[in-house]
Structure formats: C-alpha cells, structure tokens
Design a protein around this motif. Structure first.
Motif, mmCIF file in Angstrom:
data_model
loop_
_atom_site.group_PDB
_atom_site.id
_atom_site.type_symbol
_atom_site.label_atom_id
_atom_site.label_comp_id
_atom_site.label_asym_id
_atom_site.label_seq_id
_atom_site.Cartn_x
_atom_site.Cartn_y
_atom_site.Cartn_z
ATOM 1 N N PRO A 47 0.809 -1.230 0.000
ATOM 2 C CA PRO A 47 0.000 0.000 0.000
ATOM 3 C C PRO A 47 0.834 1.269 0.000
ATOM 4 C CG PRO A 47 -0.723 -1.508 1.722
ATOM 5 C CD PRO A 47 0.568 -2.051 1.177
ATOM 6 N N ILE A 48 0.324 2.262 -0.691
ATOM 7 C CA ILE A 48 0.886 3.614 -0.663
ATOM 8 C C ILE A 48 -0.007 4.409 0.293
ATOM 9 C CG2 ILE A 48 1.303 5.722 -1.980
ATOM 10 C CD1 ILE A 48 1.639 3.916 -4.463
ATOM 11 N N SER A 68 -6.510 5.518 -2.747
ATOM 12 C CA SER A 68 -5.560 4.473 -2.364
ATOM 13 C C SER A 68 -4.589 4.246 -3.509
ATOM 14 C CB SER A 68 -6.279 3.165 -2.014
ATOM 15 O OG SER A 68 -6.985 2.659 -3.126
ATOM 16 N N GLY A 69 -3.524 3.541 -3.201
ATOM 17 C CA GLY A 69 -2.536 3.208 -4.218
ATOM 18 C C GLY A 69 -1.723 2.009 -3.775
ATOM 19 N N LEU A 70 -1.080 1.361 -4.739
ATOM 20 C CA LEU A 70 -0.257 0.191 -4.464
ATOM 21 C C LEU A 70 1.025 0.247 -5.262
ATOM 22 C CD1 LEU A 70 -2.896 -2.684 -4.865
ATOM 23 C CD2 LEU A 70 -1.919 -1.868 -2.726
ATOM 24 N N THR A 111 -10.424 -5.131 -2.452
ATOM 25 C CA THR A 111 -10.584 -3.903 -1.666
ATOM 26 C C THR A 111 -10.965 -4.225 -0.229
ATOM 27 O OG1 THR A 111 -12.911 -3.689 -2.299
ATOM 28 C CG2 THR A 111 -11.302 -2.537 -3.672
ATOM 29 N N GLU A 112 -10.597 -3.312 0.646
ATOM 30 C CA GLU A 112 -11.004 -3.343 2.055
ATOM 31 C C GLU A 112 -11.326 -1.919 2.457
ATOM 32 O OE1 GLU A 112 -7.901 -5.068 4.424
ATOM 33 O OE2 GLU A 112 -8.039 -7.007 3.403
ATOM 34 N N ALA A 113 -12.496 -1.727 2.989
ATOM 35 C CA ALA A 113 -12.941 -0.394 3.441
ATOM 36 C C ALA A 113 -12.820 0.645 2.325
ATOM 37 C CB ALA A 113 -12.169 0.036 4.690
ATOM 38 N N ILE A 116 -8.117 -0.056 -2.417
ATOM 39 C CA ILE A 116 -7.519 -1.197 -3.112
ATOM 40 C C ILE A 116 -6.344 -1.698 -2.282
ATOM 41 C CG2 ILE A 116 -6.336 -1.987 -5.195
ATOM 42 C CD1 ILE A 116 -7.841 0.168 -6.741
ATOM 43 N N VAL A 117 -6.348 -3.003 -1.988
ATOM 44 C CA VAL A 117 -5.271 -3.576 -1.176
ATOM 45 C C VAL A 117 -4.500 -4.654 -1.933
ATOM 46 C CG1 VAL A 117 -6.353 -3.026 1.037
ATOM 47 C CG2 VAL A 117 -6.855 -5.218 -0.080
#
Length: 144
Positions: A47-48, A68-70, A111-113, A116-117
């Motif tokens: 995760p970012i 979000s970011g990865l 995804t969680e909450a 993107i995870v």
C-alpha cells in the motif's frame, strides 16, 4: 571515391558501428520476455499511504481525490512497464493493463474499506496480431 588508408579506416569504422548497432538492436528485442500463452501470475501489492508523502493529509488534487494506491511487484519476467489501464464500469473490480513489451494483464481488484489492497486472479498473456502471432516477437511489440 579513391580507396586509401583513411577511406578504408572510415569504411571499417562505419561497418563496425553498424554491426554494434545491429547487435544492440537484437539484444533489445531479446530482452522482451514473458509467456507465449496466457499464464496465471502472483502479484504482491504494498500500500501507498499518501499520494504526497510530504503532505500525507492531502487527498484532494484539483478535481481528483486520492483514495488508495499500491506498489505492485511480481516475479513473472514480463511484469511491469505498464502504459495502458482499463477498469470495469462497476467500480473497477476488473482491470486490463497493457505493457510496453506486447503483453496484457487481467486481474480483479481486492478492496477493504473502499481502498484497493491487492490484485487477485491475475493472468498475463501476449498481445496477438491479426494473424495470431505474438506481437512481442515482431517489430510491433511496443504497444505504447
């Protein structure tokens, strides 16, 4: 043109330069890696936490909101150098990405909450030309 020592040296240098360019061009093509058939791959996602680490609380950038970011990594040789991305209209649960070396990736976002995870069900395959040949084995391998 008169053939003398200087002309012979220039011709030899030109031929050598051409041979070196051809060798490096061949090596550049040889670096195009990946499978010739669709293959399931594993992708790790880190995760970012923030779009701008200097201002982690900032989430709005003009009309855009960072959600979000990865950082994505994979041991698959053809993974990386992505230049095109499509996400499904249902909120992006499915994605298709194109690489610069003639491969495509399909995956499902995890995804969680609302963030993107990771990516699941990831598969990579060569982009095929009209005759069914893998583009990465042709001069048209750069899909950018």
């Amino acid at each position: 043109m008169r053939l003398n020592r200087r002309t012979a040296l220039l011709l030899g240098a030109g031929a050598s330069a051409g041979a070196v360019a051809a060798a490096f061009g061949h090596r550049a093509m040889a670096r195009v890696r990946g499978a010739d058939e669709p293959v399931a791959i594993r992708i790790e996602g880190r995760p970012i936490a923030a779009f701008d680490p200097r201002a982690p609380g900032d989430t709005r950038f003009g009309a855009l909101t960072f959600r979000s970011g990865l950082v994505l990594t994979s041991r698959f040789e053809g993974f990386g150098r992505f230049s095109g991305l499509w996400r499904s209209p249902d909120g992006g649960a499915e994605l298709v990405a194109l690489t610069d070396n003639g491969m495509w990736l399909t995956a499902r976002t995890v995804t969680e909450a609302g963030r993107i995870v990771g990516l699941a069900e990831a598969r990579m395959a060569p982009i095929l030309g009209l005759a069914g040949e893998s583009l990465r084995h042709t001069r048209a391998y750069d899909t950018e």
